[in-house]
Design a protein around this motif. Structure first.
Motif, PDB file in Angstrom:
ATOM      1  N   VAL A  77      43.452  41.137  51.627  1.00 31.54           N
ATOM      2  CA  VAL A  77      42.204  40.917  52.765  1.00 31.54           C
ATOM      3  C   VAL A  77      41.782  41.991  52.924  1.00 31.54           C
ATOM      4  O   VAL A  77      42.498  43.189  53.372  1.00 31.54           O
ATOM      5  N   CYS A  78      40.462  42.211  52.655  1.00 33.38           N
ATOM      6  CA  CYS A  78      39.869  43.295  52.830  1.00 33.38           C
ATOM      7  C   CYS A  78      39.534  43.771  54.358  1.00 33.38           C
ATOM      8  O   CYS A  78      38.860  43.167  55.064  1.00 33.38           O
ATOM      9  N   ILE A  79      40.248  44.832  54.601  1.00 33.89           N
ATOM     10  CA  ILE A  79      40.012  45.076  56.127  1.00 33.89           C
ATOM     11  C   ILE A  79      39.034  46.475  56.316  1.00 33.89           C
ATOM     12  O   ILE A  79      38.759  46.577  57.578  1.00 33.89           O
ATOM     13  N   GLU A  80      38.783  47.103  55.284  1.00 35.78           N
ATOM     14  CA  GLU A  80      37.757  48.238  55.237  1.00 35.78           C
ATOM     15  C   GLU A  80      37.180  48.332  53.979  1.00 35.78           C
ATOM     16  O   GLU A  80      37.696  48.251  52.760  1.00 35.78           O
ATOM     17  N   GLY A  81      35.744  48.713  54.111  1.00 32.91           N
ATOM     18  CA  GLY A  81      34.937  48.820  52.892  1.00 32.91           C
ATOM     19  C   GLY A  81      33.919  47.832  52.970  1.00 32.91           C
ATOM     20  O   GLY A  81      33.586  46.998  53.658  1.00 32.91           O
ATOM     21  N   PRO A  82      33.046  47.836  51.681  1.00 35.09           N
ATOM     22  CA  PRO A  82      31.801  46.956  51.616  1.00 35.09           C
ATOM     23  C   PRO A  82      32.024  45.486  51.826  1.00 35.09           C
ATOM     24  O   PRO A  82      31.192  44.865  52.234  1.00 35.09           O
ATOM     25  N   ASP A  83      33.228  45.092  51.257  1.00 33.70           N
ATOM     26  CA  ASP A  83      33.724  43.651  51.238  1.00 33.70           C
ATOM     27  C   ASP A  83      34.453  43.294  52.464  1.00 33.70           C
ATOM     28  O   ASP A  83      35.204  42.435  52.431  1.00 33.70           O
ATOM     29  N   LYS A  84      34.295  44.174  53.505  1.00 31.14           N
ATOM     30  CA  LYS A  84      35.217  43.931  54.655  1.00 31.14           C
ATOM     31  C   LYS A  84      35.338  42.232  55.088  1.00 31.14           C
ATOM     32  O   LYS A  84      34.480  41.777  55.267  1.00 31.14           O
ATOM     33  N   GLY A  85      36.530  41.624  55.218  1.00 27.98           N
ATOM     34  CA  GLY A  85      36.768  40.336  55.772  1.00 27.98           C
ATOM     35  C   GLY A  85      37.075  39.314  54.675  1.00 27.98           C
ATOM     36  O   GLY A  85      37.359  38.173  54.855  1.00 27.98           O
ATOM     37  N   LYS A  86      36.657  39.906  53.455  1.00 30.89           N
ATOM     38  CA  LYS A  86      36.701  39.039  52.070  1.00 30.89           C
ATOM     39  C   LYS A  86      38.386  38.867  51.803  1.00 30.89           C
ATOM     40  O   LYS A  86      38.973  39.823  51.721  1.00 30.89           O
ATOM     41  N   ASP A  87      38.745  37.672  51.416  1.00 28.99           N
ATOM     42  CA  ASP A  87      40.235  37.367  51.094  1.00 28.99           C
ATOM     43  C   ASP A  87      40.199  37.288  49.565  1.00 28.99           C
ATOM     44  O   ASP A  87      39.060  36.716  49.096  1.00 28.99           O
ATOM     45  N   TYR A  88      41.441  37.592  48.767  1.00 26.75           N
ATOM     46  CA  TYR A  88      41.336  37.419  47.457  1.00 26.75           C
ATOM     47  C   TYR A  88      42.876  36.895  47.265  1.00 26.75           C
ATOM     48  O   TYR A  88      43.786  37.285  47.793  1.00 26.75           O
ATOM     49  N   GLN A  89      42.728  35.887  46.446  1.00 26.27           N
ATOM     50  CA  GLN A  89      44.103  35.103  45.975  1.00 26.27           C
ATOM     51  C   GLN A  89      44.906  35.750  44.963  1.00 26.27           C
ATOM     52  O   GLN A  89      44.388  36.121  44.252  1.00 26.27           O
ATOM     53  N   ILE A  90      46.426  35.887  45.224  1.00 25.74           N
ATOM     54  CA  ILE A  90      47.005  36.573  44.325  1.00 25.74           C
ATOM     55  C   ILE A  90      47.832  35.510  43.744  1.00 25.74           C
ATOM     56  O   ILE A  90      48.416  34.445  44.230  1.00 25.74           O
ATOM     57  N   ARG A  91      47.966  35.383  42.319  1.00 24.88           N
ATOM     58  CA  ARG A  91      48.626  34.453  41.274  1.00 24.88           C
ATOM     59  C   ARG A  91      49.969  34.877  40.940  1.00 24.88           C
ATOM     60  O   ARG A  91      50.134  36.212  40.928  1.00 24.88           O
ATOM     61  N   ASN A  92      50.725  33.907  40.273  1.00 28.43           N
ATOM     62  CA  ASN A  92      51.897  34.183  39.685  1.00 28.43           C
ATOM     63  C   ASN A  92      51.766  35.476  38.516  1.00 28.43           C
ATOM     64  O   ASN A  92      50.612  35.537  37.824  1.00 28.43           O
ATOM     65  N   GLU A  93      52.747  36.135  38.308  1.00 25.11           N
ATOM     66  CA  GLU A  93      52.711  37.324  37.517  1.00 25.11           C
ATOM     67  C   GLU A  93      51.610  38.577  37.714  1.00 25.11           C
ATOM     68  O   GLU A  93      51.484  38.864  38.817  1.00 25.11           O
ATOM     69  N   ARG A  94      51.103  39.043  36.610  1.00 28.67           N
ATOM     70  CA  ARG A  94      50.376  40.044  36.925  1.00 28.67           C
ATOM     71  C   ARG A  94      48.815  39.674  37.111  1.00 28.67           C
ATOM     72  O   ARG A  94      48.015  38.785  36.482  1.00 28.67           O
ATOM     73  N   ASN A  95      48.056  40.386  38.278  1.00 31.37           N
ATOM     74  CA  ASN A  95      46.676  40.132  38.564  1.00 31.37           C
ATOM     75  C   ASN A  95      46.006  41.436  38.388  1.00 31.37           C
ATOM     76  O   ASN A  95      46.396  42.475  39.212  1.00 31.37           O
ATOM     77  N   PHE A  96      45.007  41.623  37.712  1.00 32.86           N
ATOM     78  CA  PHE A  96      44.359  42.783  37.603  1.00 32.86           C
ATOM     79  C   PHE A  96      43.171  42.796  38.463  1.00 32.86           C
ATOM     80  O   PHE A  96      42.562  42.064  38.677  1.00 32.86           O
ATOM     81  N   ILE A  97      42.963  43.993  39.074  1.00 29.37           N
ATOM     82  CA  ILE A  97      42.127  44.216  40.002  1.00 29.37           C
ATOM     83  C   ILE A  97      41.096  45.259  39.445  1.00 29.37           C
ATOM     84  O   ILE A  97      41.300  46.352  38.897  1.00 29.37           O
TER      85      ILE A  97
END
Length: 185
Positions: A77-97
């Motif tokens: 969950v983005c707590i600071e920065g341009p996308d503050k408040g947005k959440d991102y789902q993590i899936r099994n195994e590797r998640n590239f950001i």
């Protein structure tokens, strides 16, 4: 003709920079577009060359194969920065950001994050552990204000920092819950 750093040739009287790379094209000149391809011929060519397996024969995560879908295992969950408040789902195994829409976790609002592979967050169902890794981009990754040089374990409410963005980590799976058995312990 001029050759760019990527090996493309272009007419520098019509373009201020390589049109194949797609950056700063001078559109004041007439551009002759190439003839549209005949897609029937293209399909025949691909079939002749046997360019690999069909798209539906792609690699899937072990958990997805067992239960039929790729479930969420945690969130950032983005707590600071341009996308503050947005959440991102993590899936099994590797998640590239990265910033690109093709990334597993696409943080599109922060231009100081690399387009691809700025960092990786992984979940191992076998070990029931989350980890963060530096990506193969130039940008640095921090975990709780410490630079991530090799992989580091993630715990509840750890803060990952990339560019101008700070993300708080919230796990779902672990020792108390696994999708494979579907039970809370």
């Amino acid at each position: 003709m001029k050759r760019c750093n990527n090996g493309h040739y272009f007419d520098e009287t019509k373009h201020s920079i390589c049109p194949h790379c797609g950056i700063n094209i001078d559109l004041d000149f007439d551009i002759t577009l190439p003839k549209r391809p005949n897609y029937n011929d293209l399909e025949k060519t691909v079939a002749k060359r046997n360019l690999g397996p069909p798209a539906e024969d792609k690699t899937v995560a072990i958990v997805k194969k067992k239960i039929g879908f790729d479930p969420v295992v945690g969130w950032l969950v983005c707590i600071e920065g341009p996308d503050k408040g947005k959440d991102y789902q993590i899936r099994n195994e590797r998640n590239f950001i990265g910033r690109a829409g093709s990334m597993d976790i696409a943080i599109t609002g922060d231009e100081s994050i690399s387009r691809e592979n700025h960092a990786i967050v992984s979940y191992s169902p076998k070990k029931q552990q989350f980890r963060v890794y530096p990506g193969d981009s130039r940008g640095l990754v921090y975990l709780n204000d410490e630079e991530v040089i090799t992989s580091s374990h993630l715990k509840l409410y750890d803060v990952i920092e990339l560019g101008q963005t700070k993300l708080i980590f919230v796990p779902l799976c672990g020792e108390n819950f696994q999708w494979e058995d579907g039970k809370r312990k």
